[in-house]
Design a protein around this motif. Structure first.
Motif, PDB file in Angstrom:
ATOM      1  N   VAL A  19       0.837  -1.206   0.000  1.00  0.00           N
ATOM      2  CA  VAL A  19       0.000   0.000   0.000  1.00  0.00           C
ATOM      3  C   VAL A  19       0.870   1.253   0.000  1.00  0.00           C
ATOM      4  CG1 VAL A  19      -1.766   1.288   1.264  1.00  0.00           C
ATOM      5  CG2 VAL A  19      -1.873  -1.216   1.162  1.00  0.00           C
ATOM      6  N   ILE A  20       1.882   1.266   0.846  1.00  0.00           N
ATOM      7  CA  ILE A  20       2.774   2.425   0.932  1.00  0.00           C
ATOM      8  C   ILE A  20       3.443   2.698  -0.402  1.00  0.00           C
ATOM      9  CG2 ILE A  20       4.876   3.306   2.019  1.00  0.00           C
ATOM     10  CD1 ILE A  20       4.123   1.697   4.509  1.00  0.00           C
ATOM     11  N   GLN A  21       3.867   1.649  -1.072  1.00  0.00           N
ATOM     12  CA  GLN A  21       4.599   1.803  -2.330  1.00  0.00           C
ATOM     13  C   GLN A  21       3.705   2.198  -3.501  1.00  0.00           C
ATOM     14  OE1 GLN A  21       6.568  -1.981  -2.669  1.00  0.00           O
ATOM     15  NE2 GLN A  21       7.862  -1.604  -0.866  1.00  0.00           N
ATOM     16  N   HIS A  22       2.386   2.136  -3.323  1.00  0.00           N
ATOM     17  CA  HIS A  22       1.439   2.514  -4.378  1.00  0.00           C
ATOM     18  C   HIS A  22       0.385   3.461  -3.790  1.00  0.00           C
ATOM     19  CE1 HIS A  22       3.151  -1.363  -5.737  1.00  0.00           C
ATOM     20  NE2 HIS A  22       3.115  -0.791  -6.932  1.00  0.00           N
ATOM     21  N   ALA A  23       0.885   4.540  -3.185  1.00  0.00           N
ATOM     22  CA  ALA A  23       0.005   5.494  -2.508  1.00  0.00           C
ATOM     23  C   ALA A  23      -1.013   6.106  -3.458  1.00  0.00           C
ATOM     24  CB  ALA A  23       0.842   6.592  -1.852  1.00  0.00           C
ATOM     25  N   ASP A  24      -0.664   6.210  -4.739  1.00  0.00           N
ATOM     26  CA  ASP A  24      -1.596   6.798  -5.709  1.00  0.00           C
ATOM     27  C   ASP A  24      -2.772   5.874  -5.985  1.00  0.00           C
ATOM     28  OD1 ASP A  24       0.334   5.049  -6.852  1.00  0.00           O
ATOM     29  OD2 ASP A  24      -0.154   5.773  -8.866  1.00  0.00           O
ATOM     30  N   VAL A  25      -2.589   4.584  -5.766  1.00  0.00           N
ATOM     31  CA  VAL A  25      -3.654   3.608  -5.998  1.00  0.00           C
ATOM     32  C   VAL A  25      -4.571   3.503  -4.776  1.00  0.00           C
ATOM     33  CG1 VAL A  25      -4.161   1.200  -6.599  1.00  0.00           C
ATOM     34  CG2 VAL A  25      -2.122   2.326  -7.529  1.00  0.00           C
ATOM     35  N   TYR A  26      -4.023   3.772  -3.596  1.00  0.00           N
ATOM     36  CA  TYR A  26      -4.784   3.622  -2.360  1.00  0.00           C
ATOM     37  C   TYR A  26      -4.783   4.936  -1.559  1.00  0.00           C
ATOM     38  CZ  TYR A  26      -3.480  -1.129  -3.721  1.00  0.00           C
ATOM     39  OH  TYR A  26      -3.262  -2.290  -4.423  1.00  0.00           O
ATOM     40  N   PRO A  27      -5.254   6.024  -2.145  1.00  0.00           N
ATOM     41  CA  PRO A  27      -5.160   7.333  -1.471  1.00  0.00           C
ATOM     42  C   PRO A  27      -5.959   7.425  -0.172  1.00  0.00           C
ATOM     43  CG  PRO A  27      -6.571   7.472  -3.410  1.00  0.00           C
ATOM     44  CD  PRO A  27      -5.912   6.131  -3.463  1.00  0.00           C
ATOM     45  N   ASN A  28      -7.113   6.794  -0.118  1.00  0.00           N
ATOM     46  CA  ASN A  28      -7.935   6.901   1.086  1.00  0.00           C
ATOM     47  C   ASN A  28      -7.297   6.177   2.270  1.00  0.00           C
ATOM     48  OD1 ASN A  28      -9.866   8.403  -0.279  1.00  0.00           O
ATOM     49  ND2 ASN A  28     -11.101   6.623  -0.817  1.00  0.00           N
ATOM     50  N   ALA A  29      -6.730   5.006   2.011  1.00  0.00           N
ATOM     51  CA  ALA A  29      -6.053   4.264   3.082  1.00  0.00           C
ATOM     52  C   ALA A  29      -4.879   5.069   3.625  1.00  0.00           C
ATOM     53  CB  ALA A  29      -5.577   2.910   2.558  1.00  0.00           C
ATOM     54  N   ILE A  30      -4.104   5.669   2.738  1.00  0.00           N
ATOM     55  CA  ILE A  30      -2.967   6.486   3.155  1.00  0.00           C
ATOM     56  C   ILE A  30      -3.449   7.705   3.942  1.00  0.00           C
ATOM     57  CG2 ILE A  30      -1.064   7.920   2.349  1.00  0.00           C
ATOM     58  CD1 ILE A  30      -0.533   4.955   2.024  1.00  0.00           C
ATOM     59  N   PHE A  31      -4.532   8.320   3.472  1.00  0.00           N
ATOM     60  CA  PHE A  31      -5.081   9.497   4.149  1.00  0.00           C
ATOM     61  C   PHE A  31      -5.496   9.167   5.584  1.00  0.00           C
ATOM     62  CE2 PHE A  31      -8.890  11.839   5.460  1.00  0.00           C
ATOM     63  CZ  PHE A  31      -8.430  13.140   5.406  1.00  0.00           C
ATOM     64  N   PHE A  32      -6.248   8.079   5.761  1.00  0.00           N
ATOM     65  CA  PHE A  32      -6.719   7.721   7.095  1.00  0.00           C
ATOM     66  C   PHE A  32      -5.550   7.357   8.013  1.00  0.00           C
ATOM     67  CE2 PHE A  32     -10.894   6.681   4.953  1.00  0.00           C
ATOM     68  CZ  PHE A  32     -11.589   7.714   5.560  1.00  0.00           C
ATOM     69  N   ASP A  33      -4.547   6.697   7.469  1.00  0.00           N
ATOM     70  CA  ASP A  33      -3.391   6.318   8.275  1.00  0.00           C
ATOM     71  C   ASP A  33      -2.670   7.545   8.812  1.00  0.00           C
ATOM     72  OD1 ASP A  33      -1.393   4.527   9.352  1.00  0.00           O
ATOM     73  OD2 ASP A  33      -0.075   5.219   7.743  1.00  0.00           O
ATOM     74  N   LYS A  34      -2.586   8.581   8.020  1.00  0.00           N
ATOM     75  CA  LYS A  34      -1.863   9.789   8.419  1.00  0.00           C
ATOM     76  C   LYS A  34      -2.720  10.748   9.240  1.00  0.00           C
ATOM     77  CE  LYS A  34       1.384   9.798   4.516  1.00  0.00           C
ATOM     78  NZ  LYS A  34       2.548   9.545   5.385  1.00  0.00           N
ATOM     79  N   LYS A  35      -4.025  10.754   9.036  1.00  0.00           N
ATOM     80  CA  LYS A  35      -4.873  11.794   9.606  1.00  0.00           C
ATOM     81  C   LYS A  35      -5.697  11.383  10.817  1.00  0.00           C
ATOM     82  CE  LYS A  35      -3.884  15.231   6.845  1.00  0.00           C
ATOM     83  NZ  LYS A  35      -3.276  16.475   7.389  1.00  0.00           N
ATOM     84  N   LEU A  36      -5.988  10.112  10.986  1.00  0.00           N
ATOM     85  CA  LEU A  36      -6.849   9.706  12.093  1.00  0.00           C
ATOM     86  C   LEU A  36      -6.034   9.477  13.371  1.00  0.00           C
ATOM     87  CD1 LEU A  36      -9.448   7.241  10.533  1.00  0.00           C
ATOM     88  CD2 LEU A  36      -9.618   9.718  10.874  1.00  0.00           C
ATOM     89  N   VAL A  37      -6.542  10.013  14.463  1.00  0.00           N
ATOM     90  CA  VAL A  37      -5.934   9.816  15.773  1.00  0.00           C
ATOM     91  C   VAL A  37      -6.960   9.169  16.694  1.00  0.00           C
ATOM     92  CG1 VAL A  37      -4.988  10.967  17.813  1.00  0.00           C
ATOM     93  CG2 VAL A  37      -4.365  11.768  15.527  1.00  0.00           C
ATOM     94  N   LEU A  38      -6.552   8.092  17.354  1.00  0.00           N
ATOM     95  CA  LEU A  38      -7.441   7.361  18.255  1.00  0.00           C
ATOM     96  C   LEU A  38      -7.127   7.745  19.694  1.00  0.00           C
ATOM     97  CD1 LEU A  38      -7.120   5.600  15.549  1.00  0.00           C
ATOM     98  CD2 LEU A  38      -8.063   3.756  16.913  1.00  0.00           C
ATOM     99  N   ILE A  39      -8.143   8.201  20.403  1.00  0.00           N
ATOM    100  CA  ILE A  39      -7.989   8.658  21.781  1.00  0.00           C
ATOM    101  C   ILE A  39      -8.692   7.661  22.703  1.00  0.00           C
ATOM    102  CG2 ILE A  39      -8.433  10.548  23.394  1.00  0.00           C
ATOM    103  CD1 ILE A  39      -8.551  12.406  20.955  1.00  0.00           C
ATOM    104  N   PRO A  40      -8.022   7.180  23.750  1.00  0.00           N
ATOM    105  CA  PRO A  40      -8.599   6.115  24.582  1.00  0.00           C
ATOM    106  C   PRO A  40      -9.866   6.538  25.322  1.00  0.00           C
ATOM    107  CG  PRO A  40      -6.585   6.986  25.563  1.00  0.00           C
ATOM    108  CD  PRO A  40      -6.671   7.552  24.181  1.00  0.00           C
ATOM    109  N   ILE A  41     -10.827   5.609  25.367  1.00  0.00           N
ATOM    110  CA  ILE A  41     -12.087   5.811  26.109  1.00  0.00           C
ATOM    111  C   ILE A  41     -12.479   4.525  26.831  1.00  0.00           C
ATOM    112  CG2 ILE A  41     -13.025   7.622  24.602  1.00  0.00           C
ATOM    113  CD1 ILE A  41     -14.615   5.401  23.169  1.00  0.00           C
ATOM    114  N   HIS A  42     -11.518   3.622  27.048  1.00  0.00           N
ATOM    115  CA  HIS A  42     -11.810   2.271  27.540  1.00  0.00           C
ATOM    116  C   HIS A  42     -12.427   2.275  28.931  1.00  0.00           C
ATOM    117  CE1 HIS A  42      -8.196   2.561  30.020  1.00  0.00           C
ATOM    118  NE2 HIS A  42      -7.539   2.980  28.958  1.00  0.00           N
ATOM    119  N   GLN A  43     -12.816   1.080  29.373  1.00  0.00           N
ATOM    120  CA  GLN A  43     -13.617   0.906  30.581  1.00  0.00           C
ATOM    121  C   GLN A  43     -12.878   1.215  31.878  1.00  0.00           C
ATOM    122  OE1 GLN A  43     -12.758  -1.369  28.294  1.00  0.00           O
ATOM    123  NE2 GLN A  43     -12.646  -3.452  29.109  1.00  0.00           N
ATOM    124  N   SER A  44     -11.554   1.345  31.842  1.00  0.00           N
ATOM    125  CA  SER A  44     -10.821   1.684  33.063  1.00  0.00           C
ATOM    126  C   SER A  44     -10.791   3.191  33.326  1.00  0.00           C
ATOM    127  CB  SER A  44      -9.380   1.160  32.974  1.00  0.00           C
ATOM    128  OG  SER A  44      -9.356  -0.251  32.946  1.00  0.00           O
TER     129      SER A  44
END
Length: 365
Positions: free
Chosen positions: A324-349
């Motif tokens: 995927v990394i080597q063909h970023a032009d073929v998989y732009p959405n996957a690359i976008f989400f990998d770089k732009k999404l941040v996961l913030i913890p909300i777990h049960q503890s």
């Protein structure tokens, strides 16, 4: 304050009297990737068969499929994390495809009815990857399950070291009979518990386990693990005593669901007021998110949060497949989400105090 990225062991629940443990039509494995390989084999796939993989995927999950000998064919996801039915048809018609892996990202269960209909029209098996979605999907009724098999990775939702699981939904295929061996040794099980308790003590004392030094150590350990040979001799097994305790305690699971949804709602509402863009700002009943997912429009949000002791993360981050990394032009959405999404913890503890701290830190971003 330090906010762990994952829930802590619940000693009270682990030391309580054992309850009856029974899960129908589920086979357990050490890891989710083991369950995935075993499931594909159970569906009749052989080496060389084509398997469609969403480009937005963690390499550690699919590495075992490559080593086994399946032909992995990647497909980009849409802006809403779904798969395009038209693109799916095109890939199936152009390649010798036997199965599709469809992912329920971050605990957000997707409607895959159309995807399943298309696949079954072409004789393609559907694997639901619910690794992020244990608390959303594990106990649902069988009539609501659409794919041919489901896989789980319970350690992403529960404080355990094992938890790979496979559910086969098609009556034409038989679930594996669990061997008498444990998924993990009692030594590994206890070691995990001790390490997590030390982690809880350290974070309680204000030690930032997400600082640069610890981050570098974790990166080296992940790199070493990724280079280790895959074990292709996958067999179902008996769950660890810790996982058995959690899965047999319906009250713990229900309380965990309630806590996570409450944390999500509190954090989501506050972040919207602060001007953050969220992947989803609300969830339907029965959907238990794995994290509060925000867009990092400026860049550097993960580093900022971890510097402040908050165990935020990106996914799959450094484990994005090379194809995927080597063909970023073929998989732009996957690359976008990998770089732009941040996961913030909300777990049960986590409780109100910890969520308030996260909000205070983000208000200064």
């Amino acid at each position: 304050m330090v906010i762990s990225a994952r829930p802590y062991p619940n000693i009270r629940k682990l030391s309580s009297q054992s309850e009856y443990f029974s899960v129908d039509n589920i086979s357990f494995y050490p890891l989710g990737r083991d369950a995935l390989l075993s499931g594909l084999i159970a569906l009749g796939l052989k080496k060389g068969d084509g398997v469609i993989i969403p480009a937005y995927m963690c390499n550690s999950t699919i590495k075992i499929l490559k080593v086994y000998g399946f032909n992995l064919v990647f497909i980009d996801i849409e802006k809403d994390l779904s798969l395009s039915v038209d693109n799916l048809k095109k890939v199936i018609e152009e390649s010798q495809i036997k199965a599709l892996l469809v992912v329920h990202y971050f605990g957000l269960t997707q409607n895959i009815d159309k995807v399943v209909d298309v696949c079954h029209e072409y004789g393609v098996k559907v694997v639901e990857d619910a690794s992020h979605s244990l608390l959303s999907q594990f106990m649902r009724d069988r009539g609501s399950i659409k794919g041919d098999i489901e896989i789980f990775s319970m350690r992403k939702s529960l404080p355990v070291v094992d938890g790979g699981a496979l559910r086969i939904n098609n009556n034409c295929y038989q679930s594996a009979v669990a061997s008498n061996s444990s998924c993990v040794s009692i030594i590994s099980d206890v070691k995990y518990l001790i390490l997590r308790l030390f982690e809880k003590i350290a974070t309680g004392l204000g030690v930032n386990i997400y600082g640069q030094l610890m981050n570098d150590i974790k990166t080296k350990l992940r790199s070493k693990a990724s280079n280790e040979a895959c074990n292709l001799d996958v067999e179902s097994c008996q769950v660890s005593w810790q996982l058995r305790k959690y899965l047999s305690n319906e009250k713990y699971l229900q309380d965990s669901r309630k806590s996570i949804v409450s944390n999500f709602n509190q954090l989501s509402l506050a972040l919207q007021k602060l001007g953050f863009r969220l992947l989803v700002d609300s969830v339907d009943k029965g959907v238990i998110p794995q994290a509060c997912v925000v867009y990092d429009d400026k860049g550097g949000l993960v580093d900022y949060l971890r510097l402040k002791g908050i165990g935020a993360w990106r996914w799959p981050d450094e484990e994005m497949p090379d194809e995927v990394i080597q063909h970023a032009d073929v998989y732009p959405n996957a690359i976008f989400f990998d770089k732009k999404l941040v996961l913030i913890p909300i777990h049960q503890s986590l409780g109100v105090k910890q969520i308030d701290y996260i909000i205070q830190v983000l208000s200064r971003w």
